[in-house]
Design a protein around this motif. Structure first.
Motif, short mmCIF file in Angstrom:
data_model
loop_
_atom_site.label_atom_id
_atom_site.label_comp_id
_atom_site.label_asym_id
_atom_site.label_seq_id
_atom_site.Cartn_x
_atom_site.Cartn_y
_atom_site.Cartn_z
N UNK A 104 0.47 -1.35 -0.26
CA UNK A 104 -0.40 0.08 -0.22
C UNK A 104 0.59 1.18 -0.14
N UNK A 105 2.04 1.54 0.94
CA UNK A 105 2.84 2.89 0.84
C UNK A 105 3.41 3.07 -0.45
N UNK A 107 2.50 1.69 -3.53
CA UNK A 107 1.25 2.13 -4.23
C UNK A 107 1.15 4.09 -3.90
N UNK A 108 0.91 4.09 -3.08
CA UNK A 108 0.77 5.76 -2.54
C UNK A 108 1.78 6.60 -3.12
#
Lengths: 355, 387
Positions: A104-105, A107-108
């Motif tokens: 997620x990090x 992707x962010x």
């Protein structure tokens, strides 16, 4: 056949709950009333999530939802003894939380990178290829909304209009714009001026009242023409759309996430806008130099309108560079080599264009 | 099937239990871990949390001794969301350009874009329901749903318009018609669903609530009017609170009524349910939520105020951000506790299922296709909440 190994069987095709007995032969055989229903090869049997004290089994290659529920301890033990790959269930494997967080990090970071570098770049490249006719259409829409906001009263004292036209012509001669601009004065207490996509520039009478010399107004108008020349509205429109879309990838419908996204968007658009303002200032300074008029008065008018803006914690939220900084920059570019554009009479007429 | 029909005739009075066995603390632990993770992962964890919540609810719902199973995965939800975002991009662009054109021609046509999104939202909720049903199984057999999301959206829009025009009086018939459409396209294996409750039943039980809604609206509009007359701001606040309180109470009552009406109207083949759902159980649940919500809002507000009053600026801002994040995490925990798990528990435990024996030997429906989570993705990107 050992009748002691009991289980519940669902074949995944019919909802019938069958009491069956298991036989541990060459394969795991499932019997109901002495008839064989199915035979699972031991290597295919997997254990899947189930209520406490139930061992639930599925088999690769069997009907997708076919499963056996084993409750009896001896039977469980026997299953464990025969089936070597019980624990290898990939269908229900739980992704590790750490892995989800890490991805997620990543992707962010990639989304934020795209927003930070990709969006302004795309806006710079896309804005010039938007046809002028479209630009004019956007302009018409914005103009309609603005007229609603400022009652739309157009100022038209004949001598004032003539003075404004003279200013406008001299400015456009000195700046070689990509499309002709029309400058109009509107009656409003707000001290402001703005350019619309498509070539319209509006100056509000509130600003004319605050102005102490014609060079101040000249500078502001040159600044607005700078926005027009640089297609700032189109760039902002495109960039804002791209930013909103990409930020939409984050948070989605997570409660309260909207506020975080909003703040992020504001910070970013403010940063982009500060850059555009600085560029329009540079354009104004250059145009004024071409006319042989000083750039400093424009900065003085800005500072008079905004009041002191000392460098504080919330500077990053502002969409304009600090007025003090702009004044300093414009003073540096200050050159007065020619006579004022308007005569004193004309300047007076311009100031009272709305009366 | 012949001997089945004979059996069905014999066991007409047969009833089966359905219970929810999930423990409150288990669900709480799930949320206290998951909700902060949603923030840390910039929202991406929501797909995993939603899946875990559904697994928890489904697997603790035991009908006639066997639990339901939720077969969906977080990965499906994530992919559905990404596809939805990609498909929506040109739609957003087109709607923007359409809005510009509409605004130019000076008509109210730009609101058509809004109407389109409302219709699209209906479409998305239908498709999301289809996905969830297809990922639900009991005794090794899936539920599923056919029908058309577009057709449903058109019906929903038509009924919505009628409800607005009749000031809400058509609402019961709207619910009945839409539920009928959804349930007639719902299947358990090859057993088809139906919806037997009618709009007039709901209207008869609930018309008094319509007056409640009118009262709430009256209080809401009375505030500004009284303020104009007396110039006292206190009226505004007082009547807003009164209006909100009336609204919450009557909305909760309406929900209780609607749940019971819906539960007893649902049919899957001959299987039907009776519900002992009591109004106060649900209204109590709503008020508990409201109370806890304001308590946490107050706590966060006091925290921010103290930080601003006594700490240096930078530290105060950091603390304020922290309190804000803590508040939204807590809010999402409260929301999911009271409007997802509690409602689920209240509803399931109120039920008795009749004629379940007719579903003892249902076969798989052969032409059933497997829907993707695209509908949920649309719903997610349009901020549709759901469990």
């Amino acid at each position: 056949m050992n009748e002691n190994f009991e289980a519940i069987y669902f074949d995944g095709v019919v909802s019938k709950k069958r009491r069956v007995s298991l036989a541990f032969g060459p394969t795991l055989e499932i019997f109901e009333d002495g008839t064989i229903l199915s035979a699972w090869s031991y290597a295919d049997v997997r254990r899947i999530p189930a209520p406490p004290d139930v061992m639930r089994l599925r088999a690769i290659g069997a009907a997708q939802l076919a499963h056996l529920d084993v409750r009896d301890g001896d039977t469980k033990h026997e299953v464990e003894r025969h089936c070597p790959r019980l624990a290898d269930d990939s269908l229900h494997a739980d992704a590790s939380t750490l892995k989800i967080v890490a991805w997620s990090l990543a992707a962010t970071a990639s989304i934020v990178g795209l927003i930070w570098f990709g969006v302004p770049f795309a806006a710079d490249r896309l804005a010039p290829i938007v046809p002028v006719s479209w630009e004019k259409r956007f302009g018409e829409v914005v103009e309609r909304q603005l007229r609603g906001m400022f009652d739309g009263k157009r100022c038209a004292s004949p001598s004032g209009v003539a003075a404004l036209a003279k200013l406008s012509n001299r400015l456009q001669d000195a700046s070689s714009l990509r499309l002709p601009a029309t400058i109009e004065a509107i009656s409003s207490k707000t001290p402001n001026a703005f350019a619309l996509p498509g070539g319209k520039v509006f100056i509000l009478s509130g600003l004319l009242e605050k102005a102490q010399s014609q060079d101040e107004v000249l500078g502001i108008l040159a600044h607005e023409l700078g926005h027009l020349q640089n297609r700032d509205h189109l760039r902002r429109l495109i960039a804002n759309g791209g930013i909103a879309y990409l930020f939409g990838l984050l948070f989605g419908d997570v409660t309260g996430g909207g506020a975080v996204v909003f703040v992020g968007k504001e910070l970013l658009t403010a940063a982009n806008s500060r850059e555009a303002e600085a560029q329009a200032d540079a354009f104004a300074a250059q145009t004024l130099a071409g006319l042989g008029r000083p750039a400093k008065p424009m900065g003085e008018l800005l500072l008079r309108v905004t009041g002191k803006e000392t460098d504080g914690f919330l500077t990053i939220l502002q969409d304009h560079p600090l007025s003090e900084d702009r004044l300093a920059k414009l003073s540096a570019a200050d050159k007065a080599t020619a006579d004022p554009v308007l005569t004193d009479e004309e300047w007076k007429a311009l100031r009272t264009i709305c009366d | 099937m012949n001997d089945m029909t004979v059996k069905a005739a014999h066991g007409a009075a047969e009833s089966s239990d359905i219970v929810f066995t999930g423990r409150d603390d288990e669900f709480r632990d799930l949320l206290y871990k998951g909700a902060p993770l949603e923030i840390v992962t910039f929202g991406f964890y929501r797909f995993w949390l939603a899946t875990k919540i559904r697994q928890h609810l489904w697997s603790h719902t035991i009908l006639d001794g066997d639990a339901f199973a939720y077969l969906g995965t977080a990965r499906e939800l994530l992919i559905g969301f990404l596809f939805a975002i990609a498909i929506l991009a040109p739609i957003y662009l087109a709607s923007f350009l359409l809005g510009v054109e509409a605004e130019r021609s000076r008509s109210f046509a730009s609101s058509l874009v809004g109407v389109f999104f409302v219709a699209f939202w209906q479409f998305a909720t239908y498709r999301a329901r289809r996905y969830r049903l297809h990922r639900t199984a009991w005794r090794g057999l899936r539920f599923h749903m056919d029908g058309s999301g577009v057709s449903y959206a058109l019906r929903a829009m038509g009924w919505g318009l009628l409800t607005i025009v009749t000031l809400g009086l058509a609402l019961p018939w709207m619910h009945a018609a839409l539920e009928r459409y959804k349930m007639r396209h719902t299947y358990y294996g090859d057993l088809r669903g139906d919806f037997a409750a009618t709009g007039s039943e709901l209207f008869k039980q609930g018309w008094l609530l319509w007056i409640g809604a009118a009262l709430s609206a009256a209080a809401f509009f009375a505030g500004p009017i009284l303020y104009e007359l007396t110039k006292q701001g206190a009226w505004l606040l007082l009547l807003l609170l009164v209006s909100a309180a009336i609204f919450i109470e009557f909305y909760a009552r309406f929900k209780a009524l609607q749940w019971k009406w819906w539960l007893e109207g649902v049919r899957i083949g001959d299987v039907r349910a009776a519900s002992t759902l009591e109004r106060h159980t649900l209204t109590g649940n709503y008020w508990t939520f409201v109370g806890l919500f304001f308590a946490s809002l107050l706590a966060a507000g006091i925290g921010v105020a103290l930080a601003v009053a006594f700490l240096p600026k930078i530290l105060a801002v950091v603390l304020a951000v922290f309190f804000y994040l803590a508040f939204i995490v807590h809010y999402s925990i409260l929301w999911r506790t009271y409007f997802v798990q509690r409602v689920w528990r209240i509803v399931v435990n109120s039920l008795t299922i009749h004629n379940l024996h007719t579903a003892q030997e249902v076969a798989m429906r052969l032409d059933a296709s497997s829907p993707t989570a695209l509908g949920e993705g649309f719903a997610d990107s349009l901020d549709v909440a759901g469990f």
